[in-house]
Scaffold this active site. Sequence first.
Site, PDB file in Angstrom:
ATOM      1  N   TYR A 124     -10.527  -2.765 -11.454  1.00 57.63           N
ATOM      2  CA  TYR A 124     -10.723  -3.908 -10.965  1.00 57.63           C
ATOM      3  C   TYR A 124     -11.464  -4.272  -9.452  1.00 57.63           C
ATOM      4  CZ  TYR A 124      -9.869  -8.962  -9.409  1.00 57.63           C
ATOM      5  OH  TYR A 124     -10.277 -10.188  -9.139  1.00 57.63           O
ATOM      6  N   GLN A 186      -5.972 -12.981 -14.379  1.00 54.74           N
ATOM      7  CA  GLN A 186      -6.688 -13.028 -15.701  1.00 54.74           C
ATOM      8  C   GLN A 186      -7.305 -11.550 -16.301  1.00 54.74           C
ATOM      9  OE1 GLN A 186      -7.263 -15.137 -13.447  1.00 54.74           O
ATOM     10  NE2 GLN A 186      -9.369 -15.804 -13.712  1.00 54.74           N
ATOM     11  N   ASN A 209      -5.678  -9.234  -3.805  1.00 51.53           N
ATOM     12  CA  ASN A 209      -5.076 -10.054  -3.151  1.00 51.53           C
ATOM     13  C   ASN A 209      -3.827  -9.872  -3.788  1.00 51.53           C
ATOM     14  OD1 ASN A 209      -4.831 -11.812  -5.511  1.00 51.53           O
ATOM     15  ND2 ASN A 209      -6.472 -13.302  -4.573  1.00 51.53           N
ATOM     16  N   SER A 233      -4.789  -5.086   3.628  1.00 54.68           N
ATOM     17  CA  SER A 233      -5.194  -4.047   3.986  1.00 54.68           C
ATOM     18  C   SER A 233      -4.670  -3.770   5.821  1.00 54.68           C
ATOM     19  CB  SER A 233      -6.795  -4.033   4.454  1.00 54.68           C
ATOM     20  OG  SER A 233      -7.320  -2.611   4.731  1.00 54.68           O
ATOM     21  N   GLN A 255     -10.501  -4.074  10.184  1.00 49.96           N
ATOM     22  CA  GLN A 255      -9.458  -4.492   9.170  1.00 49.96           C
ATOM     23  C   GLN A 255      -9.179  -5.878   9.163  1.00 49.96           C
ATOM     24  OE1 GLN A 255      -8.410  -2.106   6.510  1.00 49.96           O
ATOM     25  NE2 GLN A 255     -10.441  -1.628   7.640  1.00 49.96           N
ATOM     26  N   HIS A 258     -10.578  -8.344   6.991  1.00 51.02           N
ATOM     27  CA  HIS A 258     -10.425  -8.269   5.554  1.00 51.02           C
ATOM     28  C   HIS A 258      -9.684  -9.550   4.913  1.00 51.02           C
ATOM     29  CE1 HIS A 258     -11.496  -4.695   3.716  1.00 51.02           C
ATOM     30  NE2 HIS A 258     -10.971  -3.953   4.550  1.00 51.02           N
ATOM     31  N   GLU A 322      -1.722   2.343   6.061  1.00 54.16           N
ATOM     32  CA  GLU A 322      -2.951   2.744   5.163  1.00 54.16           C
ATOM     33  C   GLU A 322      -3.906   3.564   5.909  1.00 54.16           C
ATOM     34  OE1 GLU A 322      -6.122   0.251   2.429  1.00 54.16           O
ATOM     35  OE2 GLU A 322      -5.169  -0.817   4.250  1.00 54.16           O
ATOM     36  N   HIS A 323      -4.304   3.119   7.017  1.00 56.43           N
ATOM     37  CA  HIS A 323      -5.398   3.832   7.679  1.00 56.43           C
ATOM     38  C   HIS A 323      -4.781   4.239   9.169  1.00 56.43           C
ATOM     39  CE1 HIS A 323      -7.798   1.065   5.266  1.00 56.43           C
ATOM     40  NE2 HIS A 323      -8.390   2.093   4.829  1.00 56.43           N
ATOM     41  N   ASP A 356     -14.346   4.103   4.580  1.00 54.20           N
ATOM     42  CA  ASP A 356     -14.598   2.928   3.450  1.00 54.20           C
ATOM     43  C   ASP A 356     -15.730   2.895   2.604  1.00 54.20           C
ATOM     44  OD1 ASP A 356     -12.338   1.542   3.991  1.00 54.20           O
ATOM     45  OD2 ASP A 356     -13.026  -0.311   5.123  1.00 54.20           O
ATOM     46  N   GLU A 410      25.666  23.766 -21.721  1.00 56.50           N
ATOM     47  CA  GLU A 410      25.481  22.318 -21.742  1.00 56.50           C
ATOM     48  C   GLU A 410      26.025  21.499 -23.288  1.00 56.50           C
ATOM     49  OE1 GLU A 410      21.545  21.426 -20.926  1.00 56.50           O
ATOM     50  OE2 GLU A 410      21.852  21.821 -18.751  1.00 56.50           O
ATOM     51  N   HIS A 415      19.748  23.291 -29.644  1.00 59.66           N
ATOM     52  CA  HIS A 415      18.994  24.075 -28.777  1.00 59.66           C
ATOM     53  C   HIS A 415      19.029  25.595 -28.868  1.00 59.66           C
ATOM     54  CE1 HIS A 415      18.198  19.997 -27.142  1.00 59.66           C
ATOM     55  NE2 HIS A 415      17.523  20.548 -26.156  1.00 59.66           N
TER      56      HIS A 415
END
Length: 428
Positions: A124, A186, A209, A233, A255, A258, A322-323, A356, A410, A415
């Site tokens: 995406y 969608q 988003n 971000s 940042q 964004h 994140e950064h 980036d 067990e 087994h």
Amino acid sequence: MLVYKYPERASWPSLLQRPVMDTAALETNVGNILADVKLNGDAAVRKYAKQFDKVELQALEVTPAEFAHASAVLDADLKKAILQAKHNIELFHKAQQEAGKIIETMPGVQCWRKPVAIEKVGLYIPGGSAPLFSTILMLGIPAMIAGCREIVLCTPSNAAGEVHPAVLYAAEQVGLDRVFKIGGVQAIAAMAYGTDSVPKVHKIFGPGNQYVTCAKQLVNKGGIAIDMPAGPSEVAVLADNTCVPSFVAADLLSQAEHGPDSQVLLVTTAAEIIEEVQKEVAAQLAVLPRKDIAALALENSRIILVKDTEEAMELLNAYAPEHLIVACKDDIGIADAVINAGSVFLGNYSPESAGDYASGTNHTLPTNGYATAYSGVSLDSFVKKITFQRLTKEGLQGIGATIETMAAAEGLDAHKNAVTVRLKYKGK
């Protein structure tokens, strides 16, 4: 940006809190769209494209003619930049390839792992206020290196039904030829469930988003794998008195622009730089085309003064950015103290925007504190590691009693018997 000087540790959790969203209402709205696309396929996709993107889509898939037009009209300098970034990202990600290594755990018992590409993946690429063609490089390149058999890319078009030329050029250079003009929830639904036009995939990648992020998390509950929970971000900068205030301000704003829900954080051991950084932020913000967006993000942001580097790193590891930019004299030494971060940038000449776009590392990273447990996207994100073992008759004789004892303890007699019948067998 609000300034906090020498805050008590008890206040850190509230100080480091990210912007909070109403997730209950969000999940309801997103869930309804997902269900509609699952039931009605392409018709629902077109309906939401008209509702949210103000476009009436005919064919959902980008045609060869559209790829050719994009290449013809795109600026030559941008093409060159995309190709340079592609080269660096390929180089870094190809180095992550692994060959299966056979380990003999005891005589006649061999074990190994084999990396196998995920067959079908969906990428995406957000459109919105800026076409993130760089994300195509970050996701498409490792997917191609991994050998994913089917790669589907979804990205929103403009109101005329056109995808930005840079997006199509980047996709073509990476080798992605199945691009769909679908955005938002969608798009996630189409890749998760499949429609007449869009193939169903096994794993979905890409930022977005709050609606896209929520959609990914909801389809994940339904059995579709996703890269990671990735939200707005963020960047944290650790600076001492050797930093360049204009550099720090630029990194914070890179940042903040964004989105209004982004967050930036400056942690410093040097009180004298705070005012200089604030002045630089104000001056640079005033001339940014996206200054209104960045200004809203700065309202969620902080400057925190701490007593020393050790305390700074404790605070930053608690934040798990994140950064993380380390603009300090001993940047290499400080790097050893980093435990929680998506991607780290060391020294005054390592802007976050290098990662980036073009240094080679991946920019799809965990946000919202998920860096405590998640890595950023890498080649590993596009492969599964399947384990193998092969035992000879002698190998099973050597390990058989161990397996029988453990299985019996067990209470799993079948087994145990799977070993016993082999040990009693008189054939070859």
